[in-house]
Write a protein that holds these residues in place. Structure first.
Motif, PDB file in Angstrom:
ATOM      1  N   SER A  58      -1.500   9.818  -1.795  1.00 24.41           N
ATOM      2  CA  SER A  58      -0.460   9.296  -2.060  1.00 24.41           C
ATOM      3  C   SER A  58       0.603  10.444  -2.372  1.00 24.41           C
ATOM      4  N   VAL A  59       1.998   9.670  -2.367  1.00 29.16           N
ATOM      5  CA  VAL A  59       3.504  10.686  -1.702  1.00 29.16           C
ATOM      6  C   VAL A  59       3.609  10.479  -3.225  1.00 29.16           C
ATOM      7  N   MET A  60       3.427  10.105  -4.663  1.00 25.76           N
ATOM      8  CA  MET A  60       3.625   9.448  -5.689  1.00 25.76           C
ATOM      9  C   MET A  60       2.790  10.753  -6.558  1.00 25.76           C
ATOM     10  N   GLN A  61       1.741  10.608  -6.295  1.00 25.57           N
ATOM     11  CA  GLN A  61       1.003  11.382  -6.813  1.00 25.57           C
ATOM     12  C   GLN A  61       1.403  12.950  -6.141  1.00 25.57           C
ATOM     13  N   TRP A  62       1.507  13.127  -5.277  1.00 27.57           N
ATOM     14  CA  TRP A  62       2.122  14.954  -4.720  1.00 27.57           C
ATOM     15  C   TRP A  62       3.063  15.110  -5.311  1.00 27.57           C
ATOM     16  N   MET A  63       3.923  14.140  -5.542  1.00 28.49           N
ATOM     17  CA  MET A  63       5.298  14.365  -6.366  1.00 28.49           C
ATOM     18  C   MET A  63       4.774  14.417  -7.913  1.00 28.49           C
ATOM     19  N   ALA A  64       4.386  13.943  -8.521  1.00 27.16           N
ATOM     20  CA  ALA A  64       4.446  14.153 -10.137  1.00 27.16           C
ATOM     21  C   ALA A  64       3.176  15.437  -9.782  1.00 27.16           C
ATOM     22  N   ASN A  65       2.529  15.931  -8.991  1.00 24.45           N
ATOM     23  CA  ASN A  65       1.406  16.649  -9.247  1.00 24.45           C
ATOM     24  C   ASN A  65       2.262  17.877  -8.841  1.00 24.45           C
ATOM     25  N   ASP A 102       9.309  13.726 -14.189  1.00 28.99           N
ATOM     26  CA  ASP A 102       8.659  13.538 -15.222  1.00 28.99           C
ATOM     27  C   ASP A 102       7.700  11.929 -15.514  1.00 28.99           C
ATOM     28  N   GLY A 103       8.795  10.377 -14.685  1.00 26.77           N
ATOM     29  CA  GLY A 103       8.167   9.027 -15.467  1.00 26.77           C
ATOM     30  C   GLY A 103       7.056   9.163 -14.615  1.00 26.77           C
ATOM     31  N   LEU A 104       6.948  10.075 -13.289  1.00 26.62           N
ATOM     32  CA  LEU A 104       6.468   9.734 -12.396  1.00 26.62           C
ATOM     33  C   LEU A 104       4.447   9.195 -12.655  1.00 26.62           C
ATOM     34  N   PRO A 105       3.548   9.004 -12.230  1.00 31.96           N
ATOM     35  CA  PRO A 105       2.536   8.428 -12.508  1.00 31.96           C
ATOM     36  C   PRO A 105       1.793   9.818 -12.059  1.00 31.96           C
ATOM     37  N   ASN A 106       0.740  10.563 -12.462  1.00 29.42           N
ATOM     38  CA  ASN A 106       0.015  11.418 -11.404  1.00 29.42           C
ATOM     39  C   ASN A 106      -1.213  10.970 -11.613  1.00 29.42           C
ATOM     40  N   THR A 107      -1.507   9.669 -11.726  1.00 32.23           N
ATOM     41  CA  THR A 107      -2.693   9.836 -10.840  1.00 32.23           C
ATOM     42  C   THR A 107      -2.209   8.540  -9.477  1.00 32.23           C
ATOM     43  N   LYS A 108      -3.575   8.365  -9.209  1.00 33.63           N
ATOM     44  CA  LYS A 108      -3.050   7.489  -7.476  1.00 33.63           C
ATOM     45  C   LYS A 108      -3.479   6.146  -7.773  1.00 33.63           C
ATOM     46  N   GLN A 109      -2.301   5.790  -7.133  1.00 28.46           N
ATOM     47  CA  GLN A 109      -1.894   4.263  -7.369  1.00 28.46           C
ATOM     48  C   GLN A 109      -1.648   3.329  -6.380  1.00 28.46           C
ATOM     49  N   ARG A 135       0.950  -1.359  -0.044  1.00 31.47           N
ATOM     50  CA  ARG A 135      -0.212  -0.307  -0.067  1.00 31.47           C
ATOM     51  C   ARG A 135       0.994   1.145  -0.104  1.00 31.47           C
ATOM     52  N   GLU A 136       1.062   1.879  -0.843  1.00 29.83           N
ATOM     53  CA  GLU A 136       1.845   2.431  -0.765  1.00 29.83           C
ATOM     54  C   GLU A 136       1.683   4.173  -0.010  1.00 29.83           C
ATOM     55  N   LEU A 137       3.105   4.925   0.432  1.00 27.64           N
ATOM     56  CA  LEU A 137       3.298   5.453   1.380  1.00 27.64           C
ATOM     57  C   LEU A 137       2.388   6.580   1.089  1.00 27.64           C
TER      58      LEU A 137
END
Length: 125
Positions: free
Chosen positions: A90-97, A115-122, A16-18
């Motif tokens: 999500s930390v990835m979504q936050w960083m991507a946006n 640039d390669g981070l997904p901008n939708t929550k996983q 479960r993602e950070l």
């Protein structure tokens, strides 16, 4: 009292993602499998907890946390919140946006990685 909940299933080797919850504390009830949760607080304080079926977990409001499956069967748990709506960041979504140059400079990586981070929550990865 109003509550929100999510039933989460994490396959072996998954996590479960950070993420963090911006509205309230999180309570968890572990239904099956085994897992490990890392919880991050202010001033570089972190704790790790191991869970199995029948255990209860707790994460204070706005603390970053992840949950990984440490077993060879699905990890199933219930996330519960004393709030009318389930919300997480999500930390990835936050960083991507966030402006990619800011993230790259802050965590000292090449902008192309951000640039390669997904901008939708996983939710589960």
């Amino acid at each position: 009292m109003t509550t929100a909940a999510a039933l989460v299933e994490v396959e072996p080797g998954g996590m479960r993602e950070l993420h963090w919850h911006p509205t309230t504390d999180e309570w968890q009830y572990y239904i099956s499998g085994t897992g490990r949760m890392g919880v991050f607080a202010a001033q570089a304080a972190a704790r790790t907890f191991d869970f199995q079926a029948g255990d209860v977990g707790y994460v204070p409001f706005a603390y970053g946390h992840y949950i990984e499956n440490t077993g060879d069967e699905p990890l199933v748990f219930l996330e519960m919140f004393r709030h009318p709506r389930f919300e997480d960041i999500s930390v990835m979504q936050w960083m991507a946006n966030t402006p990619h140059e800011v993230i790259a400079d802050t965590i000292n990586v090449q902008k192309s990685i951000v640039d390669g981070l997904p901008n939708t929550k996983q939710v589960v990865i």
